[in-house]
Design an enzyme around this catalytic site. Structure first.
Site, mmCIF file in Angstrom:
data_model
loop_
_atom_site.group_PDB
_atom_site.id
_atom_site.type_symbol
_atom_site.label_atom_id
_atom_site.label_comp_id
_atom_site.label_asym_id
_atom_site.label_seq_id
_atom_site.Cartn_x
_atom_site.Cartn_y
_atom_site.Cartn_z
ATOM 1 N N GLU A 124 8.716 -19.460 -26.326
ATOM 2 C CA GLU A 124 9.554 -20.655 -26.454
ATOM 3 C C GLU A 124 10.635 -20.735 -25.377
ATOM 4 O O GLU A 124 11.205 -21.791 -25.148
ATOM 5 C CB GLU A 124 10.169 -20.728 -27.863
ATOM 6 C CG GLU A 124 9.085 -20.777 -28.929
ATOM 7 C CD GLU A 124 9.576 -21.081 -30.335
ATOM 8 O OE1 GLU A 124 10.617 -21.741 -30.483
ATOM 9 O OE2 GLU A 124 8.902 -20.656 -31.286
ATOM 10 N N TYR A 134 17.545 -21.391 -31.038
ATOM 11 C CA TYR A 134 16.781 -20.138 -31.118
ATOM 12 C C TYR A 134 16.264 -19.730 -29.742
ATOM 13 O O TYR A 134 16.515 -18.613 -29.279
ATOM 14 C CB TYR A 134 15.612 -20.295 -32.107
ATOM 15 C CG TYR A 134 14.557 -19.212 -31.966
ATOM 16 C CD1 TYR A 134 14.847 -17.884 -32.273
ATOM 17 C CD2 TYR A 134 13.271 -19.512 -31.503
ATOM 18 C CE1 TYR A 134 13.875 -16.888 -32.131
ATOM 19 C CE2 TYR A 134 12.304 -18.528 -31.358
ATOM 20 C CZ TYR A 134 12.617 -17.212 -31.665
ATOM 21 O OH TYR A 134 11.670 -16.227 -31.521
HETATM 22 P P1 NAD Z 1 11.800 -11.819 -38.809
HETATM 23 O O1 NAD Z 1 12.841 -12.868 -38.962
HETATM 24 O O2 NAD Z 1 10.669 -11.762 -39.777
HETATM 25 O O3 NAD Z 1 12.485 -10.372 -38.814
HETATM 26 C C1 NAD Z 1 13.691 -10.111 -38.169
HETATM 27 C C2 NAD Z 1 14.206 -8.775 -38.692
HETATM 28 O O4 NAD Z 1 15.411 -8.465 -37.961
HETATM 29 C C3 NAD Z 1 14.553 -8.772 -40.176
HETATM 30 O O5 NAD Z 1 14.057 -7.597 -40.805
HETATM 31 C C4 NAD Z 1 16.073 -8.775 -40.184
HETATM 32 O O6 NAD Z 1 16.633 -8.129 -41.329
HETATM 33 C C5 NAD Z 1 16.386 -8.004 -38.911
HETATM 34 N N1 NAD Z 1 17.716 -8.316 -38.354
HETATM 35 C C6 NAD Z 1 18.274 -9.523 -38.187
HETATM 36 N N2 NAD Z 1 19.512 -9.395 -37.686
HETATM 37 C C7 NAD Z 1 19.731 -8.065 -37.522
HETATM 38 C C8 NAD Z 1 20.818 -7.299 -37.031
HETATM 39 N N3 NAD Z 1 21.957 -7.890 -36.607
HETATM 40 N N4 NAD Z 1 20.708 -5.935 -37.006
HETATM 41 C C9 NAD Z 1 19.561 -5.347 -37.443
HETATM 42 N N5 NAD Z 1 18.517 -6.028 -37.927
HETATM 43 C C10 NAD Z 1 18.599 -7.367 -37.966
HETATM 44 O O7 NAD Z 1 11.261 -11.990 -37.311
HETATM 45 P P2 NAD Z 1 9.796 -11.742 -36.728
HETATM 46 O O8 NAD Z 1 9.002 -12.985 -36.927
HETATM 47 O O9 NAD Z 1 9.296 -10.452 -37.207
HETATM 48 O O10 NAD Z 1 10.140 -11.656 -35.167
HETATM 49 C C11 NAD Z 1 10.443 -10.400 -34.561
HETATM 50 C C12 NAD Z 1 10.762 -10.634 -33.085
HETATM 51 O O11 NAD Z 1 9.651 -11.286 -32.451
HETATM 52 C C13 NAD Z 1 11.974 -11.549 -32.870
HETATM 53 O O12 NAD Z 1 12.721 -11.025 -31.800
HETATM 54 C C14 NAD Z 1 11.363 -12.895 -32.508
HETATM 55 O O13 NAD Z 1 12.212 -13.619 -31.649
HETATM 56 C C15 NAD Z 1 10.091 -12.455 -31.787
HETATM 57 N N6 NAD Z 1 8.996 -13.434 -31.855
HETATM 58 C C16 NAD Z 1 8.490 -13.833 -33.070
HETATM 59 C C17 NAD Z 1 7.425 -14.734 -33.100
HETATM 60 C C18 NAD Z 1 6.796 -15.173 -34.403
HETATM 61 O O14 NAD Z 1 5.853 -15.970 -34.379
HETATM 62 N N7 NAD Z 1 7.236 -14.682 -35.556
HETATM 63 C C19 NAD Z 1 6.904 -15.258 -31.916
HETATM 64 C C20 NAD Z 1 7.474 -14.839 -30.696
HETATM 65 C C21 NAD Z 1 8.495 -13.920 -30.682
HETATM 66 P P1 TYD Z 2 6.917 -22.491 -37.183
HETATM 67 O O1 TYD Z 2 5.997 -21.665 -38.004
HETATM 68 O O2 TYD Z 2 8.286 -22.800 -37.723
HETATM 69 O O3 TYD Z 2 6.998 -21.810 -35.736
HETATM 70 P P2 TYD Z 2 7.652 -22.374 -34.337
HETATM 71 O O4 TYD Z 2 8.623 -23.434 -34.655
HETATM 72 O O5 TYD Z 2 8.292 -21.140 -33.789
HETATM 73 O O6 TYD Z 2 6.491 -22.851 -33.504
HETATM 74 O O7 TYD Z 2 6.202 -23.881 -36.897
HETATM 75 C C1 TYD Z 2 4.925 -23.953 -36.286
HETATM 76 C C2 TYD Z 2 4.621 -25.419 -36.065
HETATM 77 O O8 TYD Z 2 4.465 -26.050 -37.343
HETATM 78 C C3 TYD Z 2 5.741 -26.173 -35.372
HETATM 79 O O9 TYD Z 2 5.175 -27.150 -34.504
HETATM 80 C C4 TYD Z 2 6.489 -26.843 -36.499
HETATM 81 C C5 TYD Z 2 5.400 -27.129 -37.514
HETATM 82 N N1 TYD Z 2 5.844 -27.112 -38.924
HETATM 83 C C6 TYD Z 2 5.563 -28.209 -39.755
HETATM 84 O O10 TYD Z 2 4.923 -29.201 -39.331
HETATM 85 N N2 TYD Z 2 5.994 -28.161 -41.049
HETATM 86 C C7 TYD Z 2 6.702 -27.095 -41.545
HETATM 87 O O11 TYD Z 2 7.098 -27.122 -42.744
HETATM 88 C C8 TYD Z 2 6.960 -25.967 -40.686
HETATM 89 C C9 TYD Z 2 7.729 -24.781 -41.190
HETATM 90 C C10 TYD Z 2 6.507 -26.034 -39.382
#
Ligand code: NAD
Ligand code: TYD
Length: 364
Positions: free
Chosen positions: A131, A155
């Site tokens: 992103e 974000y």
């Molecule tokens: P998540 O929100 O599920 O988990 C985040 C974790 O970080 C939680 O366990 C939370 O308690 C912990 N945390 C938050 N603030 C904290 C702090 N100040 N100190 C210690 N721990 C803290 O996130 P996720 O989906 O597992 O994402 C993990 C990483 O991957 C993030 O850096 C996110 O930006 C990146 N990422 C996620 C996605 C996705 O699709 N989920 C995609 C690209 C990148």
């Molecule tokens: P999301 O899972 O929030 O991930 P990101 O915003 O990081 O891509 O959303 C994935 C896609 O789905 C995004 O285009 C937003 C859309 N979306 C909906 O249409 N409805 C919803 O309730 C949510 C949570 C996401």
């Protein structure tokens, strides 16, 4: 043998990574540092042996220094973050605090401990997102590692800032860093505020599926286990100071994802009669299509239209390739959510927070 500090290891990707690394390198020591915000869940690490869990904040630089020093930790895999775009639109300050100041704190501690004296072998791996590159038009080429940063949400802006800090700590101080920028993850243990688990659980309860705007936004879907393999490849074969894009090879409009989800839920109910008993409010329990729950709602402000990952560099340098396409990865994810109802029920009813309450109460 290494000792890893996994920040955010009780979150979605962090917990999957800890489980993956336990199998991948069983002899390594693992310490998880997690503040257990609403997104952190101790139950996501249940049954994983030999993990030292520290309930603490990445912004506590002294704590991180102590952990690195006392545990002779040589590797940080940094997941901890505020991670949900919709939340960042409502409360951006928290995202700057955690994602930017938190990363600064980790870098400060790593520099103090690892670069003191003659220095020691170490690695700081930073987990980031596609992103940061902004939004693509339908015909634009996919993001490469040299695509200019153009974050559009609080974000992604906070993640972009943290990526720049990691880069600077490598160039200015010689910290041994790698960064990965990945696409949308899905799989087990994902908090039900993101598209796939939210829609799955809503479908099981007969609740509406809120589709933002026209539903034609495009994302690349990466099964979390493929992501974990990509991070392992960065740690083992990545060049220090480099960034790598990790994708799932599954670029899909949201409506295609949602239609796959609806059809898969219908098929699951058609083949397992017990599901109608467990989830009587699901349309599929009454023989109605899950797609009847689809609702088009107001679009997310500043909604990025398309993300797409060009992972040529990771393929060439790391030998990385995603193992699962979306259809296969989604089927496995649906099966996991159906088989692990207690995990997501505890998230939905808030009882997953009991561990935090019990531990705070014990210290009062
Ligand atoms: P998540 O929100 O599920 O988990 C985040 C974790 O970080 C939680 O366990 C939370 O308690 C912990 N945390 C938050 N603030 C904290 C702090 N100040 N100190 C210690 N721990 C803290 O996130 P996720 O989906 O597992 O994402 C993990 C990483 O991957 C993030 O850096 C996110 O930006 C990146 N990422 C996620 C996605 C996705 O699709 N989920 C995609 C690209 C990148
Ligand atoms: P999301 O899972 O929030 O991930 P990101 O915003 O990081 O891509 O959303 C994935 C896609 O789905 C995004 O285009 C937003 C859309 N979306 C909906 O249409 N409805 C919803 O309730 C949510 C949570 C996401």
């Amino acid at each position: 043998m290494s000792h890893l500090l996994v920040t955010g290891g009780a979150g979605f990707i962090g917990a999957n990574f800890v489980r993956f690394w336990r199998r991948h390198r069983p002899d390594d020591a693992i310490t998880v540092l997690d503040a257990l915000t609403y997104a952190g869940n101790r139950a996501s690490l249940a049954g994983v042996d030999g993990v030292d869990f520290v309930h603490g904040d990445i912004r506590d630089t002294a704590l991180v220094e102590r952990l690195l020093h006392d545990g002779a930790i040589d590797t940080i895999v940094h997941f901890a973050a505020e991670s949900h775009v919709d939340r960042s639109l409502h409360g951006p300050a928290e995202f700057i605090d955690t994602n930017v100041i938190g990363t600064l704190s980790l870098l400060t501690a790593a520099r103090a401990v690892w670069l003191a004296g003659s220095g020691q072998p170490h690695r700081f791996h930073h987990v980031s997102t596609d992103e940061v590159y902004g939004s693509l038009g339908p015909g634009d080429p996919a993001f490469t590692e040299t695509t200019p940063y153009a974050p559009n949400s609080p974000y992604s802006a906070s993640k972009a800032a943290s990526d720049h800090l990691v880069r600077a700590w490598h160039h200015s101080y010689g910290l041994q860093t790698t960064t990965s920028n990945c696409s949308n993850n899905y799989g087990p243990y994902q908090f039900p505020e993101k598209l796939i688990p939210l829609f799955l659980i809503n479908a099981l309860h007969g609740r509406p599926l809120p589709i933002y705007g026209d539903g034609q936004q495009v994302r690349d879907w990466l099964h979390v286990e493929d992501h974990c393999r990509g991070i392992a490849a960065c740690l083992e074969r990545g060049r220090v100071g480099e960034t790598y894009n990790i994708g799932g090879g599954s670029e899909l409009p949201n409506l295609a994802v949602i239609d796959t989800l609806c059809a898969a839920v219908d098929a699951a109910f058609a083949t397992d009669a017990d599901l109608a008993r467990r989830f009587p409010d699901a349309p599929a329990a009454q023989g109605l299509p899950t797609a009847s729950l689809k609702r088009f709602v107001a679009d997310r402000p500043g909604h990025d239209r398309r993300y797409a990952i060009d992972e040529t560099k990771a393929r060439a340098e790391l030998g990385y390739a995603p193992a699962r396409g979306f259809a296969e990865g989604f089927a496995a994810t649906l099966a996991w959510y159906l088989a692990n109802e207690p995990w997501w029920r505890a998230v939905m009813d808030g009882s997953y927070r009991d561990w935090v309450e019990a531990n705070y109460a014990a210290r009062r």
